[in-house]
Design a protein around this motif. Structure first.
Motif, mmCIF file in Angstrom:
data_model
loop_
_atom_site.group_PDB
_atom_site.id
_atom_site.type_symbol
_atom_site.label_atom_id
_atom_site.label_comp_id
_atom_site.label_asym_id
_atom_site.label_seq_id
_atom_site.Cartn_x
_atom_site.Cartn_y
_atom_site.Cartn_z
ATOM 1 N N PHE A 107 14.626 49.852 17.470
ATOM 2 C CA PHE A 107 14.496 49.533 16.050
ATOM 3 C C PHE A 107 13.181 48.805 15.779
ATOM 4 C CE2 PHE A 107 15.649 46.644 12.416
ATOM 5 C CZ PHE A 107 15.689 47.627 11.454
ATOM 6 N N ARG A 108 12.875 47.821 16.618
ATOM 7 C CA ARG A 108 11.632 47.068 16.479
ATOM 8 C C ARG A 108 10.870 47.055 17.802
ATOM 9 N NH1 ARG A 108 11.248 44.392 11.749
ATOM 10 N NH2 ARG A 108 13.173 43.892 10.603
ATOM 11 N N ASN A 109 9.615 46.675 17.730
ATOM 12 C CA ASN A 109 8.788 46.584 18.930
ATOM 13 C C ASN A 109 9.176 45.370 19.772
ATOM 14 O OD1 ASN A 109 6.413 47.139 20.647
ATOM 15 N ND2 ASN A 109 5.662 45.212 19.801
ATOM 16 N N ASP A 110 9.186 45.581 21.079
ATOM 17 C CA ASP A 110 9.387 44.505 22.037
ATOM 18 C C ASP A 110 8.068 44.287 22.770
ATOM 19 O OD1 ASP A 110 10.057 42.760 24.027
ATOM 20 O OD2 ASP A 110 11.699 43.959 24.856
ATOM 21 N N HIS A 113 24.100 46.716 28.326
ATOM 22 C CA HIS A 113 23.241 45.568 28.032
ATOM 23 C C HIS A 113 22.650 45.736 26.634
ATOM 24 C CE1 HIS A 113 23.369 44.241 32.272
ATOM 25 N NE2 HIS A 113 23.297 45.530 32.568
ATOM 26 N N TRP A 114 22.135 44.626 26.110
ATOM 27 C CA TRP A 114 21.594 44.632 24.749
ATOM 28 C C TRP A 114 20.243 43.941 24.734
ATOM 29 C CZ3 TRP A 114 22.113 46.924 20.249
ATOM 30 C CH2 TRP A 114 21.609 46.325 19.087
ATOM 31 N N ASN A 115 19.231 44.611 24.168
ATOM 32 C CA ASN A 115 17.919 44.012 23.958
ATOM 33 C C ASN A 115 17.875 43.540 22.503
ATOM 34 O OD1 ASN A 115 15.147 43.704 23.126
ATOM 35 N ND2 ASN A 115 14.533 44.756 24.997
ATOM 36 N N ASP A 116 17.896 42.231 22.300
ATOM 37 C CA ASP A 116 17.997 41.701 20.942
ATOM 38 C C ASP A 116 16.663 41.711 20.208
ATOM 39 O OD1 ASP A 116 19.860 40.682 19.003
ATOM 40 O OD2 ASP A 116 18.773 38.772 19.135
ATOM 41 N N VAL A 117 15.573 41.946 20.922
ATOM 42 C CA VAL A 117 14.273 42.094 20.259
ATOM 43 C C VAL A 117 14.154 43.490 19.671
ATOM 44 C CG1 VAL A 117 11.770 42.003 20.531
ATOM 45 C CG2 VAL A 117 13.224 40.406 21.793
ATOM 46 N N SER A 118 14.393 44.490 20.502
ATOM 47 C CA SER A 118 14.326 45.882 20.045
ATOM 48 C C SER A 118 15.564 46.322 19.294
ATOM 49 C CB SER A 118 14.120 46.815 21.239
ATOM 50 O OG SER A 118 12.825 46.701 21.764
ATOM 51 N N LYS A 119 16.652 45.543 19.375
ATOM 52 C CA LYS A 119 17.944 45.936 18.799
ATOM 53 C C LYS A 119 18.377 47.274 19.392
ATOM 54 C CE LYS A 119 17.510 42.344 16.116
ATOM 55 N NZ LYS A 119 18.137 41.069 16.512
ATOM 56 N N ALA A 120 18.370 47.322 20.729
ATOM 57 C CA ALA A 120 18.677 48.563 21.432
ATOM 58 C C ALA A 120 19.653 48.303 22.566
ATOM 59 C CB ALA A 120 17.394 49.186 21.986
ATOM 60 N N GLU A 130 21.778 55.644 21.808
ATOM 61 C CA GLU A 130 22.128 55.017 20.530
ATOM 62 C C GLU A 130 23.579 54.555 20.604
ATOM 63 O OE1 GLU A 130 20.996 53.877 16.591
ATOM 64 O OE2 GLU A 130 19.853 54.709 18.246
ATOM 65 N N ASP A 131 23.863 53.371 20.060
ATOM 66 C CA ASP A 131 25.256 52.940 20.010
ATOM 67 C C ASP A 131 25.536 52.308 18.656
ATOM 68 O OD1 ASP A 131 24.430 50.227 20.070
ATOM 69 O OD2 ASP A 131 25.947 49.704 21.570
ATOM 70 N N PRO A 132 26.806 52.055 18.332
ATOM 71 C CA PRO A 132 27.142 51.560 16.996
ATOM 72 C C PRO A 132 26.424 50.282 16.603
ATOM 73 C CG PRO A 132 29.102 52.399 18.053
ATOM 74 C CD PRO A 132 28.028 52.411 19.101
ATOM 75 N N GLN A 133 26.229 49.352 17.534
ATOM 76 C CA GLN A 133 25.540 48.107 17.192
ATOM 77 C C GLN A 133 24.093 48.378 16.798
ATOM 78 O OE1 GLN A 133 25.591 45.092 20.269
ATOM 79 N NE2 GLN A 133 24.528 43.586 19.015
ATOM 80 N N ALA A 134 23.421 49.226 17.559
ATOM 81 C CA ALA A 134 22.039 49.582 17.233
ATOM 82 C C ALA A 134 21.977 50.370 15.930
ATOM 83 C CB ALA A 134 21.432 50.394 18.372
ATOM 84 N N LEU A 135 22.919 51.271 15.747
ATOM 85 C CA LEU A 135 22.933 52.102 14.547
ATOM 86 C C LEU A 135 23.114 51.267 13.289
ATOM 87 C CD1 LEU A 135 22.980 54.821 13.116
ATOM 88 C CD2 LEU A 135 25.382 55.072 13.801
#
Length: 401
Positions: free
Chosen positions: A242-245, A332-339, A354-359
């Motif tokens: 979603f965003r740059n890391d 796992h979850w990357n909270d910077v990239s939201k991935a 892609e998963d529901p949290q990222a979506l």
């Protein structure tokens, strides 16, 4: 759409169009959002997923991938399933009869069949030939419009691609010729034919086209905001962050390779927000033998991992059923990239998907920026409709409203 990737019409436009005195033109300001599902013709083979398996109440458009280009004309891509045998085109017609609000478009080109776009766009004569053939195609097979998937003008694409420096201007001219032909046909047929396109999330596509001009002729533009990293690179990373890391500093990975930056680039290039539809991947990529640092994220790996239909490529359904916190994989979850991503510490397998949290971040962004909706590649990869349902519930009106 991938290597082998307007809101709903107004109430008046959704009436049986043959009864209208004049075609009703959808407006970019119409609401609710567009939800565009790409359906792959080869889904009728081993995947055994046919158009009637689609819940049309959860989409506004089905883009059928793909038609081919031969001798400058739009032609059936796979006669074995498109028009013969299981006859997907006929099945789409039956689906539309049960769902009168549904719009179906034929997607032309794609990764494998874009090779002849440059030649088709090169002259006024070739553009007219292409446009006339597209009109004849949708009339014959009952589609509501045309989706252009030119991968890609000027540079990029498959090894067989043909390019011209003039593709930049010729892309605009080709779309103008199509818009003119579709409008003329719509006037005769007393219906409105839509014209859309799929565009690369890379800045190169913007550089090599005139998006401010060409967007005037498109009803909406499907942004392929995925494949920001994939199996063509040896290192693990996210296919649709979603965003740059800033930690993702691998060679060839730009800080613009993310959904937010890609959307902002197209808006800056002159695409109206309400015409920009954000692409969502219903698949994942897998690498093997990735070192354990960062749980396998951003590591140099040793080849492609497991796949659903081909090595290293995974359907979301496969990931959901077999890999998320199963069979040695941990989410796992990357909270910077939201991935989200998966890692198997024993085998070193890394999966981006892609998963529901990222979506949810992307769906909220679509509404925050008043964008045109969501598109996904491709619907056969979400058998349980986990992501399909999430998108429909977020962007489409509830029944009865």
């Amino acid at each position: 759409m991938r290597k082998p990737i307007l809101a709903l019409l107004t109430a008046a436009a959704l009436l049986p169009l043959a009864q209208a005195a004049e075609p009703v033109v959808p407006t970019a300001a119409s609401k609710p959002y567009r939800v565009v599902a790409y359906y792959i013709s080869w889904g009728a083979y081993g995947r055994d997923f046919l158009p009637y398996d689609i819940d049309a109440s959860k989409v506004t458009h089905i883009n059928y991938a793909f038609a081919n280009i031969k001798d400058g004309e739009v032609v059936v891509g796979d006669p074995g399933v498109d028009t013969g045998g299981k006859n997907n085109f006929e099945t789409l017609q039956r689906l539309k009869k049960k769902n009168p609000n549904l719009r179906t478009l034929i997607s032309v080109g794609g990764w494998s069949w874009s090779v002849n776009f440059s030649e088709s766009a090169a002259t006024p004569e070739s553009r007219k030939r292409f446009a006339d053939s597209a009109v004849a195609f949708i009339r014959k097979y009952g589609f509501d419009g045309v989706d252009i998937d030119w991968e890609y003008p000027v540079e990029g694409g498959s090894d067989e691609m043909k390019h011209r420096p003039e593709d930049k201007q010729n892309y605009t001219h080709l779309i103008a010729a199509l818009r003119k032909a579709l409008d003329a046909a719509g006037k005769e047929d007393k219906k409105y034919y839509e014209l859309t396109t799929a565009v690369w999330g890379n800045d190169k596509f913007i550089k090599n086209t005139e998006m401010d001009k060409v967007s005037r002729d498109f009803d909406f533009i499907n942004l392929m905001s995925y494949d920001f990293n994939g199996l063509w690179n040896k290192f693990s990373g996210h296919l649709a962050p979603f965003r740059n890391d800033p930690a993702y500093n691998k060679p060839g990975i730009s800080d613009k390779f993310n959904v937010v930056s890609s959307v902002e680039a197209y808006l800056k290039a002159g695409v109206p927000p309400a015409k920009l539809v954000v692409g969502i991947p219903f698949y994942g990529f897998a690498w093997k033998q990735c070192p354990p640092e960062r749980n396998g994220e951003y590591q140099d790996c040793n080849g492609k991992g497991r796949g659903t239909w081909e090595e290293g490529n995974l359907d979301f359904s496969d990931i959901e059923a077999n890999l998320i916190n199963r069979n040695g994989f941990t989410r796992h979850w990357n909270d910077v990239s939201k991935a989200a991503f998966l890692y198997n510490a024993k085998t070193g397998e890394f999966v981006t998907y892609e998963d529901p949290q990222a979506l949810k971040h992307k769906l909220d962004f679509i509404k925050e920026k008043k964008l045109g909706g969501a598109m996904y590649w491709e619907i056969t990869a979400d058998r349980k409709q986990t992501l399909v349902n999430q998108i429909a519930e977020s962007l489409l009106p509830k029944p009865g409203k």
